[in-house]
Scaffold this active site. Structure first.
Site, PDB file in Angstrom:
ATOM      1  CD  GLU A   9      -2.679   1.570   0.315  1.00 37.56           C
ATOM      2  OE1 GLU A   9      -3.166   2.710   0.249  1.00 37.56           O
ATOM      3  OE2 GLU A   9      -2.957   0.664  -0.501  1.00 37.56           O
ATOM      4  CB  CYS A  98      -3.651  -4.558   5.428  1.00 36.24           C
ATOM      5  SG  CYS A  98      -2.957  -2.905   5.723  1.00 36.24           S
ATOM      6  CG  ASN A 200       4.127 -12.631   1.541  1.00 37.32           C
ATOM      7  OD1 ASN A 200       3.461 -11.903   2.248  1.00 37.32           O
ATOM      8  ND2 ASN A 200       5.172 -12.189   0.885  1.00 37.32           N
ATOM      9  CD  GLU A 202      11.930 -11.886   7.106  1.00 34.69           C
ATOM     10  OE1 GLU A 202      13.168 -11.888   6.964  1.00 34.69           O
ATOM     11  OE2 GLU A 202      11.271 -10.843   7.313  1.00 34.69           O
ATOM     12  NE  ARG A 225       8.782  -6.523   4.563  1.00 32.42           N
ATOM     13  CZ  ARG A 225       9.533  -6.918   5.585  1.00 32.42           C
ATOM     14  NH1 ARG A 225      10.218  -6.022   6.274  1.00 32.42           N
ATOM     15  NH2 ARG A 225       9.605  -8.180   5.923  1.00 32.42           N
TER      16      ARG A 225
END
EC number: 1.3.1.-
Length: 317
Positions: A9, A98, A200, A202, A225
């Site tokens: 986001e 989220c 999902n 690391e 990320r």
């Protein structure tokens, strides 16, 4: 391996999706969430976050794009899912992961992990609202605080008719802390459900991707990320490519600058590019120095001009 570029986001907008899917071999990407409250949203709300709807629900590189919805009312989520489908969405993803405080406070995202029955109602309503050939998927965490809650949550998602489930292998309370990752739960969930799963959390390099597959038995992975730390992370994880050299990252920054300046006349560019630097600095020492020189600029032009001069200096070495 199947590799998905996940949503972030306020960070992974359509311009970034365009760049990252152009230089990486992603199989799918997911948009930032469209926030659903108590109405059917206007077309512009969908096109703003997912302009790929106008080009066959794919990025210019041809990577399929699924549109993500976030909300807590089954009826309105379903009606907006149908609206997204009518606008051309190739898939609908539902956000139950989220962890942002503001989102959770308004009963969206990960807070719904506390209410598997409501999750069931939302997913089931969205599944019924669009044709069966359109994937309706979900993204969750292992639970709010207790990872053992994941099994009840997964049961709710599966029984609601979800096509696929992405699991961020931490609880909401675990945030993004590396020591809170629980890939062992993904292996247990895989044995617990018949749904296709995406792992999902690391996955920062090729070794992480391989280890995640070995420990979980899941061959579909999502990166988020890390793609901002290492722009070619998709190919690093999927094909064991070398990390993109810094000089190529600088060229990518300028390419992003061109896109961003055209898209909104540079109004948001300073904040967005500085945000990207906060990730790049974790991988590239050179990014720290470059950021030091541009951090005081609040408009686009001086930032772009400085990076252009910096690039010329690098090329002349």
């Amino acid at each position: 391996m199947r590799l998905v570029l996940g949503p972030m986001e306020g960070v992974l907008d359509h311009l970034m999706r365009e760049i990252l899917t152009d230089i990486n071999d992603f199989d799918l990407c997911v948009t930032e969430f469209v926030r659903v409250s108590d109405q059917v949203l206007p077309d512009r709300s969908f096109y703003k976050l997912c302009p790929e709807l106008l080009q066959g629900s794919k990025t210019k590189a041809g990577t399929p794009v699924h549109l993500q919805l976030l909300g807590q009312h089954p009826q309105w989520m379903a009606e907006n899912a149908f609206k997204a489908y009518n606008l051309g969405a190739a898939g609908i993803d539902l956000n139950f992961g989220c962890p942002a405080r503001l989102v959770n406070k308004s009963k969206g995202g990960a807070v719904l992990l506390k209410e598997p029955e409501l999750m069931y109602q939302i997913i089931n309503a969205c599944r019924a609202a669009v044709p069966s050939e359109i994937p309706v998927t979900a993204k969750i965490r292992l639970g709010w605080e207790n990872p053992d809650d994941c099994f009840e949550i997964v049961d709710a998602v599966e029984s609601a008719g979800a096509s696929e489930l992405t699991i961020h292998a931490r609880t909401k309370v675990g945030g993004y802390k590396a020591d809170q990752i629980r890939w062992d739960y993904l292996q247990k969930i895989r044995q617990h459900t018949q749904m296709p799963l995406i792992a999902n959390g690391e996955i920062w390099n090729y070794a992480d991707g391989q280890r995640c597959q070995e420990e979980t038995g899941i061959d579909s992975l999502m990166v988020c990320r890390g793609s901002f730390n290492v722009p070619n992370l998709g190919n690093v994880v999927k094909h064991n490519h070398a990390v993109m050299p810094w000089i190529e990252v600088v060229a990518l920054l300028l390419r992003y600058s061109e896109y961003e300046m055209k898209g909104d006349k540079g109004l948001y560019y300073p904040n967005r590019v500085k945000q990207w630097f906060s990730y790049l600095r974790q991988q590239y020492p050179e990014a720290k120095e470059l950021f030091h020189h541009i951090r005081t600029y609040n408009t686009a032009e001086p930032i772009v001009e400085y990076i252009q001069r910096y690039q010329q200096q690098l090329l002349s070495i």
